[in-house]
Design a protein around this motif. Structure first.
Motif, mmCIF file in Angstrom:
data_model
loop_
_atom_site.group_PDB
_atom_site.id
_atom_site.type_symbol
_atom_site.label_atom_id
_atom_site.label_comp_id
_atom_site.label_asym_id
_atom_site.label_seq_id
_atom_site.Cartn_x
_atom_site.Cartn_y
_atom_site.Cartn_z
ATOM 1 N N LYS A 1 10.456 11.950 -64.455
ATOM 2 C CA LYS A 1 9.591 13.004 -64.999
ATOM 3 C C LYS A 1 9.050 12.640 -66.380
ATOM 4 O O LYS A 1 8.117 13.291 -66.876
ATOM 5 C CB LYS A 1 10.349 14.326 -65.048
ATOM 6 C CG LYS A 1 10.741 14.857 -63.671
ATOM 7 C CD LYS A 1 11.509 16.151 -63.784
ATOM 8 C CE LYS A 1 11.907 16.667 -62.408
ATOM 9 N NZ LYS A 1 12.897 15.824 -61.753
ATOM 10 N N LEU A 2 9.631 11.622 -67.016
ATOM 11 C CA LEU A 2 9.184 11.211 -68.344
ATOM 12 C C LEU A 2 8.252 10.005 -68.295
ATOM 13 O O LEU A 2 7.829 9.514 -69.337
ATOM 14 C CB LEU A 2 10.397 10.879 -69.221
ATOM 15 C CG LEU A 2 11.447 11.988 -69.383
ATOM 16 C CD1 LEU A 2 12.603 11.508 -70.243
ATOM 17 C CD2 LEU A 2 10.829 13.239 -69.981
ATOM 18 N N ILE A 3 7.946 9.513 -67.083
ATOM 19 C CA ILE A 3 7.091 8.333 -66.933
ATOM 20 C C ILE A 3 5.675 8.779 -66.559
ATOM 21 O O ILE A 3 5.455 9.282 -65.450
ATOM 22 C CB ILE A 3 7.647 7.385 -65.850
ATOM 23 C CG1 ILE A 3 9.046 6.894 -66.237
ATOM 24 C CG2 ILE A 3 6.713 6.200 -65.638
ATOM 25 C CD1 ILE A 3 9.705 6.047 -65.175
ATOM 26 N N PRO A 4 4.693 8.629 -67.440
ATOM 27 C CA PRO A 4 3.328 9.076 -67.134
ATOM 28 C C PRO A 4 2.714 8.344 -65.935
ATOM 29 O O PRO A 4 1.874 8.902 -65.228
ATOM 30 C CB PRO A 4 2.552 8.748 -68.421
ATOM 31 C CG PRO A 4 3.587 8.604 -69.490
ATOM 32 C CD PRO A 4 4.807 8.079 -68.800
ATOM 33 N N GLN A 5 3.136 7.096 -65.715
ATOM 34 C CA GLN A 5 2.560 6.285 -64.631
ATOM 35 C C GLN A 5 3.239 6.524 -63.286
ATOM 36 O O GLN A 5 2.974 5.789 -62.324
ATOM 37 C CB GLN A 5 2.656 4.797 -64.970
ATOM 38 C CG GLN A 5 1.832 4.375 -66.160
ATOM 39 C CD GLN A 5 2.528 4.657 -67.481
ATOM 40 O OE1 GLN A 5 3.703 5.017 -67.500
ATOM 41 N NE2 GLN A 5 1.811 4.514 -68.568
ATOM 42 N N LEU A 6 4.110 7.532 -63.187
ATOM 43 C CA LEU A 6 4.866 7.746 -61.948
ATOM 44 C C LEU A 6 3.966 7.920 -60.722
ATOM 45 O O LEU A 6 4.230 7.302 -59.680
ATOM 46 C CB LEU A 6 5.799 8.946 -62.103
ATOM 47 C CG LEU A 6 6.655 9.285 -60.869
ATOM 48 C CD1 LEU A 6 7.612 8.140 -60.542
ATOM 49 C CD2 LEU A 6 7.444 10.576 -61.089
ATOM 50 N N PRO A 7 2.907 8.743 -60.747
ATOM 51 C CA PRO A 7 2.051 8.874 -59.558
ATOM 52 C C PRO A 7 1.468 7.539 -59.089
ATOM 53 O O PRO A 7 1.390 7.283 -57.882
ATOM 54 C CB PRO A 7 0.947 9.834 -60.018
ATOM 55 C CG PRO A 7 1.563 10.621 -61.122
ATOM 56 C CD PRO A 7 2.479 9.663 -61.823
ATOM 57 N N THR A 8 1.089 6.683 -60.044
ATOM 58 C CA THR A 8 0.548 5.369 -59.677
ATOM 59 C C THR A 8 1.605 4.512 -58.997
ATOM 60 O O THR A 8 1.344 3.868 -57.967
ATOM 61 C CB THR A 8 0.025 4.650 -60.930
ATOM 62 O OG1 THR A 8 -0.964 5.458 -61.565
ATOM 63 C CG2 THR A 8 -0.581 3.305 -60.562
ATOM 64 N N LEU A 9 2.808 4.493 -59.553
ATOM 65 C CA LEU A 9 3.900 3.711 -58.964
ATOM 66 C C LEU A 9 4.244 4.228 -57.567
ATOM 67 O O LEU A 9 4.472 3.426 -56.643
ATOM 68 C CB LEU A 9 5.131 3.780 -59.864
ATOM 69 C CG LEU A 9 4.982 3.199 -61.282
ATOM 70 C CD1 LEU A 9 6.255 3.413 -62.078
ATOM 71 C CD2 LEU A 9 4.635 1.725 -61.223
ATOM 72 N N GLU A 10 4.281 5.533 -57.392
ATOM 73 C CA GLU A 10 4.595 6.105 -56.077
ATOM 74 C C GLU A 10 3.518 5.764 -55.057
ATOM 75 O O GLU A 10 3.830 5.466 -53.893
ATOM 76 C CB GLU A 10 4.764 7.619 -56.199
ATOM 77 C CG GLU A 10 6.025 8.031 -56.946
ATOM 78 C CD GLU A 10 6.145 9.519 -57.121
ATOM 79 O OE1 GLU A 10 7.269 10.015 -57.300
ATOM 80 O OE2 GLU A 10 5.105 10.217 -57.087
ATOM 81 N N ASN A 11 2.258 5.800 -55.467
ATOM 82 C CA ASN A 11 1.165 5.439 -54.545
ATOM 83 C C ASN A 11 1.271 3.976 -54.120
ATOM 84 O O ASN A 11 1.037 3.636 -52.941
ATOM 85 C CB ASN A 11 -0.188 5.698 -55.203
ATOM 86 C CG ASN A 11 -0.508 7.177 -55.312
ATOM 87 O OD1 ASN A 11 0.009 7.990 -54.546
ATOM 88 N ND2 ASN A 11 -1.349 7.543 -56.265
#
Length: 328
Positions: free
Chosen positions: A156-166
């Motif tokens: 939840k503290l990683i701004p790039q999380l959606p990109t990594l998940e995609n």
């Protein structure tokens, strides 16, 4: 450290700050507050503005095998003070020491803590905004639940999380994988996973594979460097492993960079196309490097702007001092 070795650890008696910077994504600071310190009452030594203004998440640990009434009261007071300063903080309640407790008891304890906290917040007249989230995690040091809980906090503290998940979703879909995790090798926290639900057994298998690979690499991973000297690197750019399980499934590990590893679970049939998997992994690795580069550029830009602001402030101060001297 094994769970049994924690018995010899001394209890925390002062605030401890730890800087965690294992990789570009996992960069944060942990402030460990001992439970016996009344920092809410001691306003002369503790400033809520300083503590909570830059805080992303508050992890509050409750001992499930002890009387937690007082802990819930202190948690409600902590929430009350924190949201006054920062209404974007995520509150993560770790209901700890859940080992040896039946599933029914675990649910009863969680429901009881949730209800008591809700009553305490209502008593204090605290109305939380939609931005404030309170999440509950059942944890123990005798299984992987504590690592999985911290994984969810860090994500939840990683701004790039959606990109990594995609990127992981694309890899899973195009390689016909069952599950994929992007692990921080040092802490064994997974900073991202694909969209399929996380099963405890799958996470434990993938997490344990990192230990197995590093242990074997320490024994058999010696190589000669450019000048003929023997070197031992437990985890490097050539690290990779495949483990075939008794049920026919396969565990697949590849090094992403110095601190990150991709660990996947796939079926026997999917592994027959290992060439496709290796190719897709290379594409995935290049995409991760691009994300790293973007983040590094943003951080560099922020540092440069901060440096310019500091220089302007110094110049203004020098100008004011010069004006004062001229007036004299």
């Amino acid at each position: 450290m094994s769970p049994h070795e924690t018995l010899f650890l001394e209890s925390t008696n002062k605030i401890i700050k730890n800087d965690i910077s294992n990789n570009t994504f996992v960069q944060f600071q942990i402030w460990d507050f001992p439970g016996q310190v009344d920092w809410l009452g001691d306003t002369s030594n503790f400033e809520c503005e300083l503590i909570f203004s830059g805080c992303g998440a508050v992890v509050y640990v409750i001992d499930a095998q002890d009387n937690y009434i007082e802990s819930i009261t202190k948690l409600a007071e902590t929430i009350q003070q924190a949201v006054k300063v920062n209404d974007q903080i995520a509150f993560e309640v770790f209901i700890h020491k859940m080992d040896g407790i039946s599933d029914d008891q675990k649910m009863q304890i969680q429901q009881d803590i949730q209800q008591r906290l809700s009553d305490e917040l209502n008593y204090l007249g605290i109305k939380l905004s939609p931005n404030v989230k309170i999440r509950y995690n059942l944890t123990s040091i005798y299984d992987h639940s504590i690592f999985e809980a911290f994984s969810r906090v860090i994500q939840k503290l990683i701004p790039q999380l959606p990109t990594l998940e995609n990127l992981l979703d694309l890899l899973v879909r195009n390689s016909h994988l069952e599950k994929a995790f992007l692990f921080d090798v040092v802490s064994k926290i997974y900073i991202a996973t694909d969209a399929t639900p996380v099963e405890n057994t799958t996470y434990e298998l993938c997490s344990d594979m990192i230990d197995v690979v590093i242990d074997i690499s320490c024994i058999y991973g010696n190589r000669l460097n450019n000048i003929g000297q023997e070197t031992s690197t437990a985890y490097d750019e050539e690290t990779g492993a495949v483990i075939k399980l008794n049920n026919g499934n396969v565990l697949y590990l590849r090094e992403v960079n110095k601190y990150l590893a991709l660990v996947c679970l796939l079926s026997k049939d999917s592994y027959e196309k290992v060439g496709l998997i290796n190719y897709n992994f290379d594409c995935f690795k290049m995409a991760i490097e691009d994300v790293f580069q973007v983040r590094s550029n943003l951080q560099k830009t922020k540092r440069e702007k901060k440096k310019k602001r500091e220089q302007l402030q110094q110049e203004k101060q020098q100008a004011l001092l010069l004006q004062q001297q001229l007036k004299k």
